[in-house]
Motif scaffolding. Structure first.
Motif, PDB file in Angstrom:
ATOM      1  N   ALA A   1       5.164  -1.674  -4.631  1.00 13.82           N
ATOM      2  CA  ALA A   1       4.642  -1.414  -5.977  1.00 13.82           C
ATOM      3  C   ALA A   1       5.591  -1.978  -7.033  1.00 13.82           C
ATOM      4  N   ALA A   2       6.897  -1.785  -6.804  1.00 14.01           N
ATOM      5  CA  ALA A   2       7.893  -2.313  -7.739  1.00 14.01           C
ATOM      6  C   ALA A   2       7.850  -3.833  -7.784  1.00 14.01           C
ATOM      7  N   GLN A   3       7.683  -4.467  -6.626  1.00 10.21           N
ATOM      8  CA  GLN A   3       7.604  -5.926  -6.568  1.00 10.21           C
ATOM      9  C   GLN A   3       6.381  -6.437  -7.330  1.00 10.21           C
ATOM     10  N   ALA A   4       5.302  -5.681  -7.276  1.00 12.60           N
ATOM     11  CA  ALA A   4       4.057  -6.110  -7.925  1.00 12.60           C
ATOM     12  C   ALA A   4       3.964  -5.659  -9.377  1.00 12.60           C
ATOM     13  N   GLY A   5       4.852  -4.757  -9.792  1.00 12.91           N
ATOM     14  CA  GLY A   5       4.818  -4.258 -11.163  1.00 12.91           C
ATOM     15  C   GLY A   5       3.624  -3.363 -11.438  1.00 12.91           C
ATOM     16  N   ILE A   6       3.241  -2.561 -10.454  1.00  9.81           N
ATOM     17  CA  ILE A   6       2.088  -1.684 -10.583  1.00  9.81           C
ATOM     18  C   ILE A   6       2.462  -0.279 -10.135  1.00  9.81           C
ATOM     19  N   THR A   7       1.551   0.678 -10.358  1.00 14.63           N
ATOM     20  CA  THR A   7       1.824   2.048  -9.940  1.00 14.63           C
ATOM     21  C   THR A   7       1.676   2.182  -8.433  1.00 14.63           C
ATOM     22  N   LEU A   8       2.255   3.237  -7.892  1.00 16.96           N
ATOM     23  CA  LEU A   8       2.169   3.488  -6.454  1.00 16.96           C
ATOM     24  C   LEU A   8       0.717   3.707  -6.035  1.00 16.96           C
ATOM     25  N   GLN A   9      -0.052   4.407  -6.846  1.00 18.29           N
ATOM     26  CA  GLN A   9      -1.454   4.665  -6.510  1.00 18.29           C
ATOM     27  C   GLN A   9      -2.245   3.364  -6.418  1.00 18.29           C
ATOM     28  N   THR A  10      -2.020   2.466  -7.384  1.00 19.52           N
ATOM     29  CA  THR A  10      -2.702   1.166  -7.363  1.00 19.52           C
ATOM     30  C   THR A  10      -2.241   0.337  -6.174  1.00 19.52           C
ATOM     31  N   ALA A  11      -0.943   0.387  -5.883  1.00 19.32           N
ATOM     32  CA  ALA A  11      -0.407  -0.377  -4.754  1.00 19.32           C
ATOM     33  C   ALA A  11      -1.031   0.098  -3.444  1.00 19.32           C
ATOM     34  N   SER A  12      -1.229   1.394  -3.301  1.00 20.70           N
ATOM     35  CA  SER A  12      -1.823   1.929  -2.068  1.00 20.70           C
ATOM     36  C   SER A  12      -3.225   1.391  -1.859  1.00 20.70           C
ATOM     37  N   SER A  13      -3.976   1.255  -2.937  1.00 18.52           N
ATOM     38  CA  SER A  13      -5.326   0.695  -2.843  1.00 18.52           C
ATOM     39  C   SER A  13      -5.281  -0.761  -2.399  1.00 18.52           C
ATOM     40  N   HIS A  14      -4.375  -1.523  -2.987  1.00 17.58           N
ATOM     41  CA  HIS A  14      -4.224  -2.938  -2.616  1.00 17.58           C
ATOM     42  C   HIS A  14      -3.778  -3.072  -1.160  1.00 17.58           C
ATOM     43  N   LEU A  15      -2.849  -2.249  -0.742  1.00 14.01           N
ATOM     44  CA  LEU A  15      -2.325  -2.329   0.620  1.00 14.01           C
ATOM     45  C   LEU A  15      -3.412  -2.012   1.642  1.00 14.01           C
ATOM     46  N   ALA A  16      -4.278  -1.067   1.310  1.00  9.11           N
ATOM     47  CA  ALA A  16      -5.376  -0.729   2.214  1.00  9.11           C
ATOM     48  C   ALA A  16      -6.306  -1.931   2.397  1.00  9.11           C
ATOM     49  N   LYS A  17      -6.553  -2.660   1.319  1.00 11.65           N
ATOM     50  CA  LYS A  17      -7.420  -3.839   1.402  1.00 11.65           C
ATOM     51  C   LYS A  17      -6.762  -4.943   2.229  1.00 11.65           C
ATOM     52  N   LEU A  18      -5.468  -5.148   2.029  1.00 13.64           N
ATOM     53  CA  LEU A  18      -4.750  -6.185   2.774  1.00 13.64           C
ATOM     54  C   LEU A  18      -4.684  -5.846   4.264  1.00 13.64           C
ATOM     55  N   GLU A  19      -4.519  -4.570   4.560  1.00 10.68           N
ATOM     56  CA  GLU A  19      -4.486  -4.158   5.960  1.00 10.68           C
ATOM     57  C   GLU A  19      -5.872  -4.315   6.593  1.00 10.68           C
ATOM     58  N   ALA A  20      -6.917  -3.926   5.874  1.00  7.54           N
ATOM     59  CA  ALA A  20      -8.280  -4.059   6.392  1.00  7.54           C
ATOM     60  C   ALA A  20      -8.643  -5.524   6.609  1.00  7.54           C
ATOM     61  N   GLY A  21      -8.077  -6.410   5.795  1.00  7.43           N
ATOM     62  CA  GLY A  21      -8.334  -7.836   5.930  1.00  7.43           C
ATOM     63  C   GLY A  21      -7.502  -8.514   7.002  1.00  7.43           C
ATOM     64  N   GLY A  22      -6.636  -7.755   7.673  1.00 10.07           N
ATOM     65  CA  GLY A  22      -5.845  -8.306   8.764  1.00 10.07           C
ATOM     66  C   GLY A  22      -4.589  -9.035   8.341  1.00 10.07           C
ATOM     67  N   LEU A  23      -4.202  -8.917   7.073  1.00  8.79           N
ATOM     68  CA  LEU A  23      -3.009  -9.614   6.600  1.00  8.79           C
ATOM     69  C   LEU A  23      -1.743  -8.782   6.754  1.00  8.79           C
ATOM     70  N   LEU A  24      -1.895  -7.478   6.742  1.00 14.93           N
ATOM     71  CA  LEU A  24      -0.744  -6.582   6.863  1.00 14.93           C
ATOM     72  C   LEU A  24      -0.917  -5.615   8.024  1.00 14.93           C
ATOM     73  N   THR A  25       0.198  -5.128   8.481  1.00 13.86           N
ATOM     74  CA  THR A  25       0.207  -4.039   9.460  1.00 13.86           C
ATOM     75  C   THR A  25       1.189  -2.997   8.964  1.00 13.86           C
ATOM     76  N   GLN A  26       0.977  -1.767   9.337  1.00 14.71           N
ATOM     77  CA  GLN A  26       1.889  -0.703   8.899  1.00 14.71           C
ATOM     78  C   GLN A  26       2.382   0.096  10.095  1.00 14.71           C
ATOM     79  N   ARG A  27       3.539   0.661   9.932  1.00 18.44           N
ATOM     80  CA  ARG A  27       4.047   1.583  10.939  1.00 18.44           C
ATOM     81  C   ARG A  27       4.679   2.770  10.223  1.00 18.44           C
ATOM     82  N   LYS A  28       4.658   3.908  10.881  1.00 19.70           N
ATOM     83  CA  LYS A  28       5.201   5.126  10.305  1.00 19.70           C
ATOM     84  C   LYS A  28       6.528   5.462  10.968  1.00 19.70           C
ATOM     85  N   GLN A  29       7.475   5.871  10.148  1.00 25.86           N
ATOM     86  CA  GLN A  29       8.776   6.307  10.647  1.00 25.86           C
ATOM     87  C   GLN A  29       9.130   7.578   9.904  1.00 25.86           C
TER      88      GLN A  29
END
Length: 227
Positions: free
Chosen positions: A38-66
Motif C-alpha cells: 500500500a505504501a509503495q502504491a500510495g494508497i490506503t490498506l483497504q484499497t490495496a487489499s482490493s487490488h491485491l485480490a484482483k491480482l491474485e485472482a488473475g494469477g499474477l500474485l501468490t500469497q502465503r501466511k506466516q
C-alpha cells in the motif's frame, strides 16, 4: 474472432497505476505485506487489499501466511519476465514515470530482476558466458548450458544436479529494460546472483532493486565475466 488468450484481462490488471506500482515493487524478488505494498502504491490498506485480490485472482500474485501476517509475491518467473519486457517497451518509447535520479545509474549498472541479476552487469554476464561457449543460443531467444558451462558453474560451487531437478528452465533470456538486450534468467541466473551475495561480492540496497558490488567483489566479477 473472439478466440485465444485474453490479453485484455492481463492488460487491465497491469494497467492500473496502483497495481503497476505494487507489481514493480515485487520485482525485487522479496515477498511484501499488504501494508508495505500500500505504501509503495500510495494508497490506503483497504484499497490495496482490493487490488491485491484482483491480482491474485488473475494469477499474477501468490500469497502465503506466516503467523498473523500475509505476504505477497509474484506467482512465477513468467510474471517477472513479462513485467521486465513491458518496462523495456515503455523505456524504449520514453515513457518514464519520473526523471532519472541518483539511484538511476545504480539500477542501470546492476539490479535485481525478480530473482536474477539485471542491468549492465547482468547483460555482461550473459555475453561473457556465450562468448566463452559456456552457454549457447539454440534459437532466437533460447539458451542452453554447454558441457563447458556445466564444469564452470560447478567449479564455482553451484549444484548443477539441483538446477536440473528444478521445474524451471536452467537458462533463459530476459529482455533488460535499461540495456535493451538480454540478460540471464532461469534457475542458473538465480543461483549466480545468490552466489555473488553469499560470497560477499554484492549486496541488495535497502528499499531498492539496486545491487551494490564491493570493490573486491566488482574486481572478482569483472575477472570472472570479461567482455
Amino acid at each position: 474472432m473472439k478466440e485465444g488468450p485474453d490479453i485484455a484481462l492481463i492488460g487491465s490488471l497491469i494497467g492500473d497505476p496502483a497495481r503497476a506500482n505494487m507489481l514493480t515493487a515485487l520485482m525485487g524478488g522479496q515477498a511484501l505485506t499488504p501494508t508495505e505494498l500500500a505504501a509503495q502504491a500510495g494508497i490506503t490498506l483497504q484499497t490495496a487489499s482490493s487490488h491485491l485480490a484482483k491480482l491474485e485472482a488473475g494469477g499474477l500474485l501468490t500469497q502465503r501466511k506466516q503467523g498473523r501476517h500475509r505476504y505477497y509475491a509474484l506467482s512465477e518467473d513468467e510474471v517477472g519476465l513479462m513485467l521486465e519486457s513491458l518496462m523495456g517497451f515503455a523505456a524504449g518509447r520514453g515513457l518514464t514515470r519520473s526523471r532519472p535520479g541518483p539511484k538511476d545509474p545504480a539500477l542501470r549498472k546492476a539490479r535485481v530482476c525478480y530473482n536474477h541479476l539485471a542491468g549492465d552487469y547482468g547483460v555482461r554476464m550473459l555475453d561473457s558466458l556465450i562468448g566463452a561457449r559456456q552457454i549457447e543460443m539454440t534459437g532466437e531467444d533460447d539458451l542452453a548450458l554447454t558441457d563447458a558451462g556445466r564444469v564452470r558453474i560447478e567449479s564455482l560451487g553451484i549444484d548443477y544436479a539441483a538446477l536440473r531437478k528444478s521445474r524451471r528452465p536452467i537458462c533463459r533470456t530476459c529482455l533488460d529494460w535499461s540495456e535493451r538486450r538480454s540478460h540471464l534468467a532461469g534457475s542458473l541466473g538465480e543461483a549466480l546472483l545468490t552466489l555473488f551475495i553469499d560470497k560477499g561480492w554484492a549486496k541488495r540496497e535497502q528499499n531498492s532493486r539496486a545491487v551494490r558490488f564491493t570493490a573486491p567483489g566488482e574486481k572478482a566479477f569483472l575477472e570472472l565475466f570479461p567482455r
